[in-house]
Design a protein around this motif. Structure first.
Motif, PDB file in Angstrom:
ATOM      1  N   ASP A  35       2.934 -38.483 -54.023  1.00 21.56           N
ATOM      2  CA  ASP A  35       3.306 -37.139 -53.578  1.00 21.56           C
ATOM      3  C   ASP A  35       2.645 -36.874 -52.229  1.00 21.56           C
ATOM      4  O   ASP A  35       1.959 -37.737 -51.690  1.00 21.56           O
ATOM      5  CB  ASP A  35       2.873 -36.090 -54.605  1.00 21.56           C
ATOM      6  CG  ASP A  35       1.402 -36.258 -54.979  1.00 21.56           C
ATOM      7  OD1 ASP A  35       0.626 -36.730 -54.129  1.00 21.56           O
ATOM      8  OD2 ASP A  35       1.042 -35.942 -56.124  1.00 21.56           O
ATOM      9  N   SER A  36       2.849 -35.652 -51.704  1.00 23.77           N
ATOM     10  CA  SER A  36       2.330 -35.394 -50.361  1.00 23.77           C
ATOM     11  C   SER A  36       0.803 -35.384 -50.354  1.00 23.77           C
ATOM     12  O   SER A  36       0.175 -35.728 -49.360  1.00 23.77           O
ATOM     13  CB  SER A  36       2.880 -34.087 -49.807  1.00 23.77           C
ATOM     14  OG  SER A  36       2.504 -33.031 -50.642  1.00 23.77           O
ATOM     15  N   PHE A  37       0.199 -35.021 -51.478  1.00 29.64           N
ATOM     16  CA  PHE A  37      -1.266 -35.014 -51.544  1.00 29.64           C
ATOM     17  C   PHE A  37      -1.816 -36.433 -51.386  1.00 29.64           C
ATOM     18  O   PHE A  37      -2.704 -36.693 -50.582  1.00 29.64           O
ATOM     19  CB  PHE A  37      -1.743 -34.386 -52.853  1.00 29.64           C
ATOM     20  CG  PHE A  37      -3.242 -34.419 -53.008  1.00 29.64           C
ATOM     21  CD1 PHE A  37      -4.052 -33.607 -52.216  1.00 29.64           C
ATOM     22  CD2 PHE A  37      -3.843 -35.273 -53.925  1.00 29.64           C
ATOM     23  CE1 PHE A  37      -5.440 -33.645 -52.336  1.00 29.64           C
ATOM     24  CE2 PHE A  37      -5.228 -35.321 -54.056  1.00 29.64           C
ATOM     25  CZ  PHE A  37      -6.025 -34.495 -53.258  1.00 29.64           C
ATOM     26  N   ARG A  84      15.024 -41.180 -48.203  1.00 28.42           N
ATOM     27  CA  ARG A  84      13.778 -41.026 -47.457  1.00 28.42           C
ATOM     28  C   ARG A  84      12.764 -40.164 -48.202  1.00 28.42           C
ATOM     29  O   ARG A  84      11.578 -40.311 -48.048  1.00 28.42           O
ATOM     30  CB  ARG A  84      14.054 -40.425 -46.081  1.00 28.42           C
ATOM     31  CG  ARG A  84      14.484 -41.465 -45.088  1.00 28.42           C
ATOM     32  CD  ARG A  84      14.864 -40.842 -43.795  1.00 28.42           C
ATOM     33  NE  ARG A  84      13.766 -40.106 -43.186  1.00 28.42           N
ATOM     34  CZ  ARG A  84      13.908 -39.387 -42.097  1.00 28.42           C
ATOM     35  NH1 ARG A  84      15.085 -39.283 -41.521  1.00 28.42           N
ATOM     36  NH2 ARG A  84      12.886 -38.755 -41.589  1.00 28.42           N
ATOM     37  N   PHE A  85      13.293 -39.202 -48.982  1.00 27.37           N
ATOM     38  CA  PHE A  85      12.393 -38.274 -49.668  1.00 27.37           C
ATOM     39  C   PHE A  85      12.207 -38.611 -51.150  1.00 27.37           C
ATOM     40  O   PHE A  85      11.939 -37.739 -51.952  1.00 27.37           O
ATOM     41  CB  PHE A  85      12.879 -36.829 -49.498  1.00 27.37           C
ATOM     42  CG  PHE A  85      12.611 -36.298 -48.125  1.00 27.37           C
ATOM     43  CD1 PHE A  85      11.365 -35.804 -47.792  1.00 27.37           C
ATOM     44  CD2 PHE A  85      13.595 -36.325 -47.164  1.00 27.37           C
ATOM     45  CE1 PHE A  85      11.106 -35.330 -46.517  1.00 27.37           C
ATOM     46  CE2 PHE A  85      13.348 -35.853 -45.881  1.00 27.37           C
ATOM     47  CZ  PHE A  85      12.103 -35.357 -45.560  1.00 27.37           C
ATOM     48  N   LEU A  86      12.337 -39.907 -51.489  1.00 27.16           N
ATOM     49  CA  LEU A  86      12.203 -40.296 -52.886  1.00 27.16           C
ATOM     50  C   LEU A  86      10.878 -39.843 -53.492  1.00 27.16           C
ATOM     51  O   LEU A  86      10.797 -39.513 -54.662  1.00 27.16           O
ATOM     52  CB  LEU A  86      12.317 -41.824 -53.026  1.00 27.16           C
ATOM     53  CG  LEU A  86      13.723 -42.339 -53.299  1.00 27.16           C
ATOM     54  CD1 LEU A  86      13.717 -43.837 -53.500  1.00 27.16           C
ATOM     55  CD2 LEU A  86      14.344 -41.626 -54.508  1.00 27.16           C
ATOM     56  N   ILE A  87       9.831 -39.850 -52.652  1.00 24.49           N
ATOM     57  CA  ILE A  87       8.539 -39.339 -53.129  1.00 24.49           C
ATOM     58  C   ILE A  87       8.489 -37.860 -52.760  1.00 24.49           C
ATOM     59  O   ILE A  87       8.713 -37.515 -51.602  1.00 24.49           O
ATOM     60  CB  ILE A  87       7.375 -40.094 -52.459  1.00 24.49           C
ATOM     61  CG1 ILE A  87       7.531 -41.600 -52.660  1.00 24.49           C
ATOM     62  CG2 ILE A  87       6.046 -39.596 -52.994  1.00 24.49           C
ATOM     63  CD1 ILE A  87       6.632 -42.430 -51.773  1.00 24.49           C
ATOM     64  N   PRO A  88       8.221 -36.973 -53.733  1.00 21.92           N
ATOM     65  CA  PRO A  88       8.287 -35.537 -53.456  1.00 21.92           C
ATOM     66  C   PRO A  88       7.429 -35.146 -52.245  1.00 21.92           C
ATOM     67  O   PRO A  88       6.236 -35.443 -52.205  1.00 21.92           O
ATOM     68  CB  PRO A  88       7.724 -34.896 -54.722  1.00 21.92           C
ATOM     69  CG  PRO A  88       7.659 -35.970 -55.754  1.00 21.92           C
ATOM     70  CD  PRO A  88       7.802 -37.291 -55.083  1.00 21.92           C
ATOM     71  N   GLY A  89       8.055 -34.507 -51.271  1.00 15.68           N
ATOM     72  CA  GLY A  89       7.324 -33.982 -50.121  1.00 15.68           C
ATOM     73  C   GLY A  89       6.917 -35.038 -49.093  1.00 15.68           C
ATOM     74  O   GLY A  89       6.249 -34.718 -48.124  1.00 15.68           O
ATOM     75  N   LEU A 108      -3.721 -41.267 -45.396  1.00 20.94           N
ATOM     76  CA  LEU A 108      -3.983 -41.158 -43.961  1.00 20.94           C
ATOM     77  C   LEU A 108      -5.487 -40.963 -43.705  1.00 20.94           C
ATOM     78  O   LEU A 108      -6.034 -41.526 -42.761  1.00 20.94           O
ATOM     79  CB  LEU A 108      -3.167 -40.021 -43.346  1.00 20.94           C
ATOM     80  CG  LEU A 108      -1.665 -40.277 -43.276  1.00 20.94           C
ATOM     81  CD1 LEU A 108      -0.924 -39.055 -42.744  1.00 20.94           C
ATOM     82  CD2 LEU A 108      -1.327 -41.494 -42.425  1.00 20.94           C
ATOM     83  N   THR A 109      -6.121 -40.188 -44.555  1.00 14.10           N
ATOM     84  CA  THR A 109      -7.573 -39.988 -44.417  1.00 14.10           C
ATOM     85  C   THR A 109      -8.301 -41.318 -44.588  1.00 14.10           C
ATOM     86  O   THR A 109      -9.221 -41.642 -43.849  1.00 14.10           O
ATOM     87  CB  THR A 109      -8.073 -38.993 -45.483  1.00 14.10           C
ATOM     88  OG1 THR A 109      -7.297 -37.827 -45.374  1.00 14.10           O
ATOM     89  CG2 THR A 109      -9.542 -38.656 -45.282  1.00 14.10           C
ATOM     90  N   ARG A 110      -7.850 -42.100 -45.564  1.00 12.73           N
ATOM     91  CA  ARG A 110      -8.467 -43.393 -45.832  1.00 12.73           C
ATOM     92  C   ARG A 110      -8.342 -44.302 -44.605  1.00 12.73           C
ATOM     93  O   ARG A 110      -9.281 -44.951 -44.189  1.00 12.73           O
ATOM     94  CB  ARG A 110      -7.768 -44.019 -47.059  1.00 12.73           C
ATOM     95  CG  ARG A 110      -8.230 -45.409 -47.445  1.00 12.73           C
ATOM     96  CD  ARG A 110      -9.545 -45.407 -48.203  1.00 12.73           C
ATOM     97  NE  ARG A 110      -9.439 -44.726 -49.472  1.00 12.73           N
ATOM     98  CZ  ARG A 110      -9.252 -45.331 -50.652  1.00 12.73           C
ATOM     99  NH1 ARG A 110      -9.172 -46.635 -50.707  1.00 12.73           N
ATOM    100  NH2 ARG A 110      -9.188 -44.621 -51.754  1.00 12.73           N
TER     101      ARG A 110
END
Ligand SMILES: Nc1nc2c(c(=O)[nH]1)N[C@H]1C(S)=C(S)[C@@H](COP(=O)(O)O)O[C@H]1N2
Ligand SMILES: [Mo]
Length: 261
Positions: A53-55, A6-11, A61-63
């Motif tokens: 990444d989390s950024f 589930r966390f394959l992408i950091p954060g 989500l903003t998009r």
């Protein structure tokens, strides 16, 4: 699915990201997204954002949130009226709501208050309450809907915002009217111009035929019955006509800026 996968992408918890994104999507895009298996891949295609990444997840989500605003704005019918109700339907007592308790609400003294007018307008003269009270008023009995899950019917009287914008020579081709409030921690909210010009959008001075009480925004609130409650700023001290998206108290915390009711 294991925690590791589930966390394959950091954060980034993919499942949560996909869930959050689905919540933000407007219909019919949401239905299509869910029918298509609601995957991170589909989100990437839809938004053109690659989640690494989390950024970048945050950006995605903003998009989507902006996409949602654009869709809602396109569907908004500037002539469609919010439903109105008889006096007998008024909710008594009408609820007070803010991000603080009533004791902390601004306690404005009329003599010290002026409405500041800024931005793309011909006349930036500030307005006293007496001057505003001279303008033609009308009354609406409409429903206020709060995102926190309650709604209530109230009676509000005041001046059409479109009339006031005309009086001050506002450039109504601008994108927003942005409101600033007197709350101790600041409260503000941008209103898209189509909604600002809607015939039921009102600079409100009275509740239930009496001077607007402190709880409901004395001396002036903006009543927008086609929008959710948080887009109805109370204790307004300034309005600015602008093309810049300046954000708002709840908008900055992830609520859609359009937020029609
Ligand atoms: N200045 C200011 N305006 C505000 C708020 C606030 O906290 N400060 N809360 C908003 C929210 S979320 C709601 S539901 C309504 C509540 O209005 P009421 O107290 O008249 O019911 O005011 C909106 N306008
Ligand atoms: Mo609200």
């Amino acid at each position: 699915m294991s925690r590791k996968r589930r966390f394959l992408i950091p954060g980034v918890d993919r499942n949560l990201l996909v869930k959050d994104a689905a919540k933000l999507l407007p219909d019919p895009a949401r239905r299509r997204f869910i029918a298509g298996g609601a995957s991170l891949g589909a989100l990437t295609l839809l938004t053109g954002c690659d989640v690494t990444d989390s950024f970048s997840a945050e950006q995605l989500l903003t998009r989507i949130s902006k996409f949602n605003d654009a869709v809602q704005a396109a569907l908004f019918d500037p002539n469609k009226l919010a439903p109105t109700y008889p006096e007998s339907a008024i909710t008594r007592p009408f609820p007070f709501n803010a991000y603080y308790a009533l004791d902390d609400a601004p306690d404005i003294v009329a003599a010290d208050w002026k409405l500041e007018v800024r931005g793309l307008v011909d006349n930036t003269k500030p307005w006293t309450l007496d001057e505003l009270y001279q303008l033609p008023q009308e009354t609406q009995i409409t429903r206020h809907i709060c995102v926190e899950g309650w709604s209530a019917i109230g009676s509000w009287s005041g001046v059409r915002l479109s009339h006031f914008l005309q009086l001050i020579g506002a450039d109504t081709r601008a994108k927003y009217v942005w409101f600033n409030c007197a709350d101790y921690d600041g409260y503000n909210s941008p209103l898209d111009m189509a909604s600002a010009l809607h015939p039921q959008t009102q600079m409100t001075f009275k509740f239930d035929n009496a001077i607007l009480p402190r709880a409901y925004g004395y001396p002036m609130k903006i009543r927008v019955p086609t929008k959710l409650g948080f887009k109805n700023p109370k204790y307004v001290i300034a309005m600015e006509v602008t093309n810049d998206y300046k954000g708002g108290y709840w908008e900055d915390q992830g609520y859609n800026s359009f937020s029609g009711s």
